[in-house]
Scaffold this motif. Sequence first.
Motif, PDB file in Angstrom:
ATOM      1  N   GLU A 228       0.825  -1.210   0.000  1.00  0.00           N
ATOM      2  CA  GLU A 228       0.000   0.000   0.000  1.00  0.00           C
ATOM      3  C   GLU A 228       0.860   1.262   0.000  1.00  0.00           C
ATOM      4  OE1 GLU A 228      -3.237   0.162  -0.517  1.00  0.00           O
ATOM      5  OE2 GLU A 228      -3.094  -2.025  -0.755  1.00  0.00           O
ATOM      6  N   ASP A 229       1.936   1.248   0.773  1.00  0.00           N
ATOM      7  CA  ASP A 229       2.850   2.397   0.782  1.00  0.00           C
ATOM      8  C   ASP A 229       3.489   2.586  -0.589  1.00  0.00           C
ATOM      9  OD1 ASP A 229       2.329   2.817   3.444  1.00  0.00           O
ATOM     10  OD2 ASP A 229       4.076   1.679   4.146  1.00  0.00           O
ATOM     11  N   LEU A 230       3.803   1.470  -1.251  1.00  0.00           N
ATOM     12  CA  LEU A 230       4.405   1.533  -2.583  1.00  0.00           C
ATOM     13  C   LEU A 230       3.415   2.134  -3.584  1.00  0.00           C
ATOM     14  CD1 LEU A 230       7.158   0.640  -3.775  1.00  0.00           C
ATOM     15  CD2 LEU A 230       6.011  -1.421  -4.590  1.00  0.00           C
ATOM     16  N   LYS A 231       2.158   1.750  -3.463  1.00  0.00           N
ATOM     17  CA  LYS A 231       1.126   2.317  -4.342  1.00  0.00           C
ATOM     18  C   LYS A 231       1.002   3.821  -4.128  1.00  0.00           C
ATOM     19  CE  LYS A 231      -1.867  -1.766  -4.849  1.00  0.00           C
ATOM     20  NZ  LYS A 231      -3.210  -2.332  -4.534  1.00  0.00           N
ATOM     21  N   ASN A 232       0.978   4.229  -2.865  1.00  0.00           N
ATOM     22  CA  ASN A 232       0.854   5.656  -2.563  1.00  0.00           C
ATOM     23  C   ASN A 232       2.036   6.459  -3.102  1.00  0.00           C
ATOM     24  OD1 ASN A 232      -1.550   5.193  -1.204  1.00  0.00           O
ATOM     25  ND2 ASN A 232      -0.540   4.949   0.795  1.00  0.00           N
ATOM     26  N   GLU A 233       3.208   5.814  -3.128  1.00  0.00           N
ATOM     27  CA  GLU A 233       4.422   6.502  -3.573  1.00  0.00           C
ATOM     28  C   GLU A 233       4.546   6.568  -5.095  1.00  0.00           C
ATOM     29  OE1 GLU A 233       9.285   5.853  -3.331  1.00  0.00           O
ATOM     30  OE2 GLU A 233       7.943   4.673  -2.069  1.00  0.00           O
ATOM     31  N   LEU A 234       4.119   5.494  -5.777  1.00  0.00           N
ATOM     32  CA  LEU A 234       4.401   5.391  -7.212  1.00  0.00           C
ATOM     33  C   LEU A 234       3.183   5.499  -8.129  1.00  0.00           C
ATOM     34  CD1 LEU A 234       7.018   2.487  -7.122  1.00  0.00           C
ATOM     35  CD2 LEU A 234       7.446   4.945  -7.186  1.00  0.00           C
ATOM     36  N   VAL A 235       1.977   5.480  -7.565  1.00  0.00           N
ATOM     37  CA  VAL A 235       0.759   5.598  -8.361  1.00  0.00           C
ATOM     38  C   VAL A 235       0.054   6.901  -8.003  1.00  0.00           C
ATOM     39  CG1 VAL A 235      -1.467   4.545  -8.907  1.00  0.00           C
ATOM     40  CG2 VAL A 235       0.495   3.071  -8.432  1.00  0.00           C
ATOM     41  N   PRO A 236      -0.256   7.786  -8.974  1.00  0.00           N
ATOM     42  CA  PRO A 236      -0.065   7.607 -10.425  1.00  0.00           C
ATOM     43  C   PRO A 236       1.199   8.305 -10.960  1.00  0.00           C
ATOM     44  CG  PRO A 236      -1.527   9.421 -10.040  1.00  0.00           C
ATOM     45  CD  PRO A 236      -1.089   8.949  -8.672  1.00  0.00           C
ATOM     46  N   SER A 237       2.085   8.776 -10.073  1.00  0.00           N
ATOM     47  CA  SER A 237       3.239   9.546 -10.523  1.00  0.00           C
ATOM     48  C   SER A 237       4.121   8.783 -11.513  1.00  0.00           C
ATOM     49  CB  SER A 237       4.084   9.986  -9.315  1.00  0.00           C
ATOM     50  OG  SER A 237       4.543   8.856  -8.599  1.00  0.00           O
ATOM     51  N   ARG A 238       4.293   7.476 -11.283  1.00  0.00           N
ATOM     52  CA  ARG A 238       5.168   6.685 -12.156  1.00  0.00           C
ATOM     53  C   ARG A 238       4.439   5.557 -12.865  1.00  0.00           C
ATOM     54  NH1 ARG A 238      10.909   3.890 -10.273  1.00  0.00           N
ATOM     55  NH2 ARG A 238      11.330   2.826 -12.251  1.00  0.00           N
ATOM     56  N   TYR A 239       3.486   4.943 -12.155  1.00  0.00           N
ATOM     57  CA  TYR A 239       2.752   3.822 -12.733  1.00  0.00           C
ATOM     58  C   TYR A 239       1.254   4.083 -12.667  1.00  0.00           C
ATOM     59  CZ  TYR A 239       7.136   1.199 -12.304  1.00  0.00           C
ATOM     60  OH  TYR A 239       8.436   0.789 -12.414  1.00  0.00           O
ATOM     61  N   ALA A 240       0.541   3.447 -13.610  1.00  0.00           N
ATOM     62  CA  ALA A 240      -0.918   3.577 -13.609  1.00  0.00           C
ATOM     63  C   ALA A 240      -1.526   2.720 -12.505  1.00  0.00           C
ATOM     64  CB  ALA A 240      -1.482   3.157 -14.965  1.00  0.00           C
ATOM     65  N   ALA A 241      -0.902   1.603 -12.218  1.00  0.00           N
ATOM     66  CA  ALA A 241      -1.415   0.706 -11.172  1.00  0.00           C
ATOM     67  C   ALA A 241      -0.321  -0.276 -10.755  1.00  0.00           C
ATOM     68  CB  ALA A 241      -2.629  -0.072 -11.682  1.00  0.00           C
ATOM     69  N   ILE A 242      -0.438  -0.755  -9.519  1.00  0.00           N
ATOM     70  CA  ILE A 242       0.443  -1.809  -9.015  1.00  0.00           C
ATOM     71  C   ILE A 242      -0.435  -2.886  -8.396  1.00  0.00           C
ATOM     72  CG2 ILE A 242       2.222  -2.429  -7.326  1.00  0.00           C
ATOM     73  CD1 ILE A 242       3.350   0.361  -7.554  1.00  0.00           C
ATOM     74  N   HIS A 243      -0.224  -4.114  -8.775  1.00  0.00           N
ATOM     75  CA  HIS A 243      -1.036  -5.185  -8.201  1.00  0.00           C
ATOM     76  C   HIS A 243      -0.189  -6.433  -7.996  1.00  0.00           C
ATOM     77  CE1 HIS A 243      -1.249  -6.347 -12.465  1.00  0.00           C
ATOM     78  NE2 HIS A 243      -1.489  -7.575 -12.027  1.00  0.00           N
ATOM     79  N   ALA A 244      -0.697  -7.333  -7.166  1.00  0.00           N
ATOM     80  CA  ALA A 244       0.006  -8.574  -6.839  1.00  0.00           C
ATOM     81  C   ALA A 244      -0.730  -9.761  -7.459  1.00  0.00           C
ATOM     82  CB  ALA A 244       0.096  -8.751  -5.332  1.00  0.00           C
ATOM     83  N   LYS A 245      -0.006 -10.555  -8.212  1.00  0.00           N
ATOM     84  CA  LYS A 245      -0.551 -11.773  -8.800  1.00  0.00           C
ATOM     85  C   LYS A 245      -0.260 -12.931  -7.847  1.00  0.00           C
ATOM     86  CE  LYS A 245       0.212 -14.942 -12.640  1.00  0.00           C
ATOM     87  NZ  LYS A 245       1.163 -15.275 -13.723  1.00  0.00           N
ATOM     88  N   LYS A 246      -1.314 -13.543  -7.319  1.00  0.00           N
ATOM     89  CA  LYS A 246      -1.151 -14.616  -6.328  1.00  0.00           C
ATOM     90  C   LYS A 246      -0.897 -15.962  -7.013  1.00  0.00           C
ATOM     91  CE  LYS A 246      -4.242 -12.307  -3.088  1.00  0.00           C
ATOM     92  NZ  LYS A 246      -5.533 -12.384  -2.354  1.00  0.00           N
ATOM     93  N   ASP A 247       0.042 -16.691  -6.464  1.00  0.00           N
ATOM     94  CA  ASP A 247       0.377 -18.010  -7.010  1.00  0.00           C
ATOM     95  C   ASP A 247       0.972 -18.860  -5.888  1.00  0.00           C
ATOM     96  OD1 ASP A 247       0.698 -20.052  -8.862  1.00  0.00           O
ATOM     97  OD2 ASP A 247       1.467 -18.698 -10.405  1.00  0.00           O
ATOM     98  N   PHE A 248       1.342 -20.083  -6.171  1.00  0.00           N
ATOM     99  CA  PHE A 248       1.939 -20.926  -5.136  1.00  0.00           C
ATOM    100  C   PHE A 248       2.636 -22.122  -5.776  1.00  0.00           C
ATOM    101  CE2 PHE A 248      -2.249 -22.552  -5.906  1.00  0.00           C
ATOM    102  CZ  PHE A 248      -2.093 -23.919  -5.912  1.00  0.00           C
ATOM    103  N   TYR A 249       3.528 -22.715  -5.023  1.00  0.00           N
ATOM    104  CA  TYR A 249       4.155 -23.987  -5.385  1.00  0.00           C
ATOM    105  C   TYR A 249       3.582 -25.060  -4.477  1.00  0.00           C
ATOM    106  CZ  TYR A 249       7.861 -21.324  -7.762  1.00  0.00           C
ATOM    107  OH  TYR A 249       8.572 -20.491  -8.583  1.00  0.00           O
ATOM    108  N   ILE A 250       3.445 -26.270  -5.007  1.00  0.00           N
ATOM    109  CA  ILE A 250       3.080 -27.396  -4.155  1.00  0.00           C
ATOM    110  C   ILE A 250       4.290 -28.328  -4.046  1.00  0.00           C
ATOM    111  CG2 ILE A 250       0.627 -27.302  -4.681  1.00  0.00           C
ATOM    112  CD1 ILE A 250       0.981 -29.681  -6.526  1.00  0.00           C
ATOM    113  N   ILE A 251       4.369 -29.043  -2.934  1.00  0.00           N
ATOM    114  CA  ILE A 251       5.469 -29.974  -2.726  1.00  0.00           C
ATOM    115  C   ILE A 251       5.111 -31.299  -3.404  1.00  0.00           C
ATOM    116  CG2 ILE A 251       6.869 -31.171  -1.007  1.00  0.00           C
ATOM    117  CD1 ILE A 251       6.285 -28.887   0.913  1.00  0.00           C
ATOM    118  N   THR A 252       5.987 -31.773  -4.263  1.00  0.00           N
ATOM    119  CA  THR A 252       5.736 -32.981  -5.048  1.00  0.00           C
ATOM    120  C   THR A 252       5.834 -34.237  -4.163  1.00  0.00           C
ATOM    121  OG1 THR A 252       8.064 -33.281  -5.606  1.00  0.00           O
ATOM    122  CG2 THR A 252       6.758 -31.869  -7.064  1.00  0.00           C
TER     123      THR A 252
END
Length: 264
Positions: A228-252
């Motif tokens: 959230e702090d990163l968004k406040n600092e860089l949006v919209p001055s440098r980027y249009a948006a910042i978001h996190a893509k959720k993913d994961f690894y599973i143990i085989t």
Amino acid sequence: MEEDKENQIVGLVKASSNILSQFYQDLAQPSVKAVGQALATVFELCPNSLLSLKLWSEKRKLHFQKHLSEYAKKLEDIPVEKRCEVDTQVGTPIVERLTYTTNDEIADLFTTLLAMASNVDTKNRAHPSFIHIIENLTPDEAIILRHIKDLDYVPYCEVRAKGSDGYDILENCLTTLRYDLQLDYPQNIGAYLSNFVSLGILIGNRDLMIQLNASEDYERMLQCYGLEDLKNELVPSRYAAIHAKKDFYIITPIGKLFLRACIK
């Protein structure tokens, strides 16, 4: 026939004694005898003269003796009636690697695997390919594996920033591991997890149910990262948006077997 068998046993005991006498004064100690019995054939195939060449420096000898002592402690946890001689396919390469392994985290993986191979109830877990996996790990990775041993999956996020020329990747593998563990190089977490994938321990996957179960992990990692702090600092001055893509690894399945065999 019986005499040949007795001569063979005498030869094995002698080979173990010749090697162990370099490190222990009292070969009659129960722990030392247990090591000699478990590694009898391994020591026979690794003659005293050859091992002496591998342990040419005092520092190497001290490390090897330390590793043998750790292995002896693990043997003490195995009931006497359950102890068995280690298969040379597993024992010989491990003993060889213990002559030059200096890191305690990596050595512990080797000695735990060796102890698994010394128990009639667990020797089936001691797959020879696990030796290759261990020797391709860093101390940081050994710490991570110890932490995820009892987990089924490892959630992470890729943090993306949308700019005029497309997307910039601000963080390619953000995990709570960075904040939970004392690592020498926490910035290498992405590379560590990728290495686990290449070694067959982890595999990438996407499953909504697992993502929902890991929602608190995602929330915590993004909070620690300061999204959230990163968004406040860089949006919209440098980027249009910042978001996190959720993913994961599973143990085989092979990853779970490796963790059970090499981490106590």
